[in-house]
Scaffold this motif. Structure first.
Motif, PDB file in Angstrom:
ATOM      1  N   LEU A 260       0.824  -1.202   0.000  1.00  0.00           N
ATOM      2  CA  LEU A 260       0.000   0.000   0.000  1.00  0.00           C
ATOM      3  C   LEU A 260       0.864   1.261   0.000  1.00  0.00           C
ATOM      4  O   LEU A 260       0.603   2.207  -0.754  1.00  0.00           O
ATOM      5  CB  LEU A 260      -0.912  -0.037   1.219  1.00  0.00           C
ATOM      6  N   LEU A 261       1.909   1.292   0.836  1.00  0.00           N
ATOM      7  CA  LEU A 261       2.801   2.443   0.877  1.00  0.00           C
ATOM      8  C   LEU A 261       3.501   2.638  -0.461  1.00  0.00           C
ATOM      9  O   LEU A 261       3.635   3.773  -0.947  1.00  0.00           O
ATOM     10  CB  LEU A 261       3.836   2.268   1.996  1.00  0.00           C
ATOM     11  N   TYR A 262       3.946   1.541  -1.068  1.00  0.00           N
ATOM     12  CA  TYR A 262       4.604   1.621  -2.374  1.00  0.00           C
ATOM     13  C   TYR A 262       3.641   2.143  -3.436  1.00  0.00           C
ATOM     14  O   TYR A 262       3.986   3.035  -4.220  1.00  0.00           O
ATOM     15  CB  TYR A 262       5.137   0.246  -2.774  1.00  0.00           C
ATOM     16  N   ASP A 263       2.446   1.597  -3.453  1.00  0.00           N
ATOM     17  CA  ASP A 263       1.449   2.035  -4.438  1.00  0.00           C
ATOM     18  C   ASP A 263       1.103   3.510  -4.261  1.00  0.00           C
ATOM     19  O   ASP A 263       0.949   4.244  -5.241  1.00  0.00           O
ATOM     20  CB  ASP A 263       0.179   1.186  -4.321  1.00  0.00           C
ATOM     21  N   PHE A 264       0.972   3.939  -3.023  1.00  0.00           N
ATOM     22  CA  PHE A 264       0.606   5.331  -2.759  1.00  0.00           C
ATOM     23  C   PHE A 264       1.692   6.277  -3.284  1.00  0.00           C
ATOM     24  O   PHE A 264       1.376   7.331  -3.852  1.00  0.00           O
ATOM     25  CB  PHE A 264       0.402   5.546  -1.259  1.00  0.00           C
ATOM     26  N   MET A 265       2.945   5.912  -3.087  1.00  0.00           N
ATOM     27  CA  MET A 265       4.032   6.789  -3.512  1.00  0.00           C
ATOM     28  C   MET A 265       4.222   6.796  -5.025  1.00  0.00           C
ATOM     29  O   MET A 265       4.593   7.819  -5.604  1.00  0.00           O
ATOM     30  CB  MET A 265       5.337   6.382  -2.818  1.00  0.00           C
ATOM     31  N   THR A 266       3.991   5.687  -5.684  1.00  0.00           N
ATOM     32  CA  THR A 266       4.305   5.577  -7.113  1.00  0.00           C
ATOM     33  C   THR A 266       3.109   5.834  -8.027  1.00  0.00           C
ATOM     34  O   THR A 266       3.300   6.060  -9.224  1.00  0.00           O
ATOM     35  CB  THR A 266       4.874   4.183  -7.415  1.00  0.00           C
ATOM     36  N   ASP A 267       1.906   5.791  -7.513  1.00  0.00           N
ATOM     37  CA  ASP A 267       0.707   5.998  -8.334  1.00  0.00           C
ATOM     38  C   ASP A 267       0.400   7.495  -8.409  1.00  0.00           C
ATOM     39  O   ASP A 267       0.109   8.129  -7.395  1.00  0.00           O
ATOM     40  CB  ASP A 267      -0.480   5.241  -7.731  1.00  0.00           C
ATOM     41  N   ASP A 268       0.443   8.055  -9.618  1.00  0.00           N
ATOM     42  CA  ASP A 268       0.217   9.491  -9.795  1.00  0.00           C
ATOM     43  C   ASP A 268      -1.213   9.913  -9.473  1.00  0.00           C
ATOM     44  O   ASP A 268      -1.478  11.107  -9.284  1.00  0.00           O
ATOM     45  CB  ASP A 268       0.554   9.905 -11.235  1.00  0.00           C
ATOM     46  N   THR A 269      -2.132   8.963  -9.414  1.00  0.00           N
ATOM     47  CA  THR A 269      -3.531   9.308  -9.114  1.00  0.00           C
ATOM     48  C   THR A 269      -3.794   9.379  -7.614  1.00  0.00           C
ATOM     49  O   THR A 269      -4.886   9.762  -7.200  1.00  0.00           O
ATOM     50  CB  THR A 269      -4.490   8.287  -9.747  1.00  0.00           C
ATOM     51  N   LEU A 270      -2.793   9.022  -6.805  1.00  0.00           N
ATOM     52  CA  LEU A 270      -2.954   9.037  -5.352  1.00  0.00           C
ATOM     53  C   LEU A 270      -2.083  10.119  -4.735  1.00  0.00           C
ATOM     54  O   LEU A 270      -0.932  10.302  -5.121  1.00  0.00           O
ATOM     55  CB  LEU A 270      -2.572   7.675  -4.758  1.00  0.00           C
ATOM     56  N   SER A 271      -2.631  10.822  -3.762  1.00  0.00           N
ATOM     57  CA  SER A 271      -1.906  11.887  -3.065  1.00  0.00           C
ATOM     58  C   SER A 271      -2.654  12.192  -1.775  1.00  0.00           C
ATOM     59  O   SER A 271      -3.708  11.618  -1.507  1.00  0.00           O
ATOM     60  CB  SER A 271      -1.826  13.141  -3.946  1.00  0.00           C
TER      61      SER A 271
END
Length: 283
Positions: A260-271
């Motif tokens: 989840l932490l990895y996805d949050f940092m690398t996904d441009d749609t999440l912030s």
């Protein structure tokens, strides 16, 4: 919906574990002080913060002894190095009552956080220093008058920090503070800060996690269950899910706080903007 007195002994043992750690790290090289601060101390301190969450709901001593819970929260706070418990209780109540309401729920990031921390590197920095944002955000979003209990919490914490410095030395003090910063920042268990209410799927505001890290967080991963039944202690939330499986099992859930932490940092749609924010109605 009843107290969980076992929390008293579990939290006391975590406090003692950190005291032993202060003794063991006082003569280590700095690199090992920081290593054990991240590997062991941060895990304990993260668990202590989730225990303070349990205390804020009056689970150790029950609602009839609410003040006992506040004193116990001040005690549990000591290994964190920074006063936190009493203020957390005041603002966490608003989080449950006004979930996502701008100006009331300080769990909602500020506009600056959402605007600035929007790239992979910036989100990495934001997660790493998340404890600082959690502490400072209430002062920006919803400042409240300081209470006598908060003053006691602060003074008690300062005295404890001074005692740690004089008894064990500067390395133990750094170990304690670093454990809080690292444990609540870029740490697998700290993934719960993101997993709870960040909207990974449109239309779904709150998510549960049913993995093994619940053993270290007093089942805080059972977050849908917790918000539905905030008067049920963490140890009984798996039973809530079992009784009402037809409601919870079909909801979207997280399977890994690390992923989840990895996805949050690398996904441009999440912030930090990826939250449901409601308008405040009335006064």
């Amino acid at each position: 919906m009843k107290p969980d007195p076992n929390l008293i002994w579990i939290i006391s043992m975590m406090f003692l574990a950190q005291l032993v750690s202060f003794y063991l790290v006082q003569d280590l090289e700095w690199k090992w002080v920081l290593f054990w601060s991240y590997v062991f101390g941060s895990t304990i301190n993260n668990s202590i913060t989730t225990s303070i969450h349990e205390i804020s709901h009056n689970f150790p001593f029950g609602n009839r002894r609410a003040l006992w819970n506040r004193w116990f929260g001040i005690f549990a706070n000591l290994p964190l190095g920074v006063p936190f418990s009493v203020s957390y209780k005041r603002y966490h109540r608003d989080h449950h009552r006004y979930l996502g309401v701008g100006g009331l729920d300080v769990d909602i990031p500020t506009d600056f956080e959402g605007w600035f921390f929007c790239t992979t590197f910036r989100k990495f920095v934001w997660i790493t220093f998340q404890p600082l944002f959690v502490i400072l955000r209430p002062l920006v979003i919803n400042p409240k008058p300081i209470t006598s209990l908060e003053i006691i919490n602060t003074v008690t914490q300062i005295i404890f920090d001074i005692i740690v410095y004089y008894v064990f030395g500067v390395k133990s003090l750094v170990y304690m503070l670093a454990a809080s910063l690292l444990g609540l920042g870029l740490h697998p268990i700290a993934g719960h800060f993101i997993s709870e209410h960040y909207m990974f799927l449109k239309g779904h505001e709150t998510y549960s996690y049913y993995g093994p890290l619940n053993l270290l967080t007093f089942n805080l991963g059972y977050h849908n269950e917790h918000h539905d039944f905030p008067n049920i202690p963490g140890k009984n939330l798996p039973l809530v899910r079992k009784i009402a499986a037809e409601y919870y099992d079909k909801l979207p859930q997280h399977t890994s706080w690390i992923k989840l932490l990895y996805d949050f940092m690398t996904d441009d749609t999440l912030s930090p903007y990826t939250r449901v924010k409601r308008l405040q109605k009335g006064k």
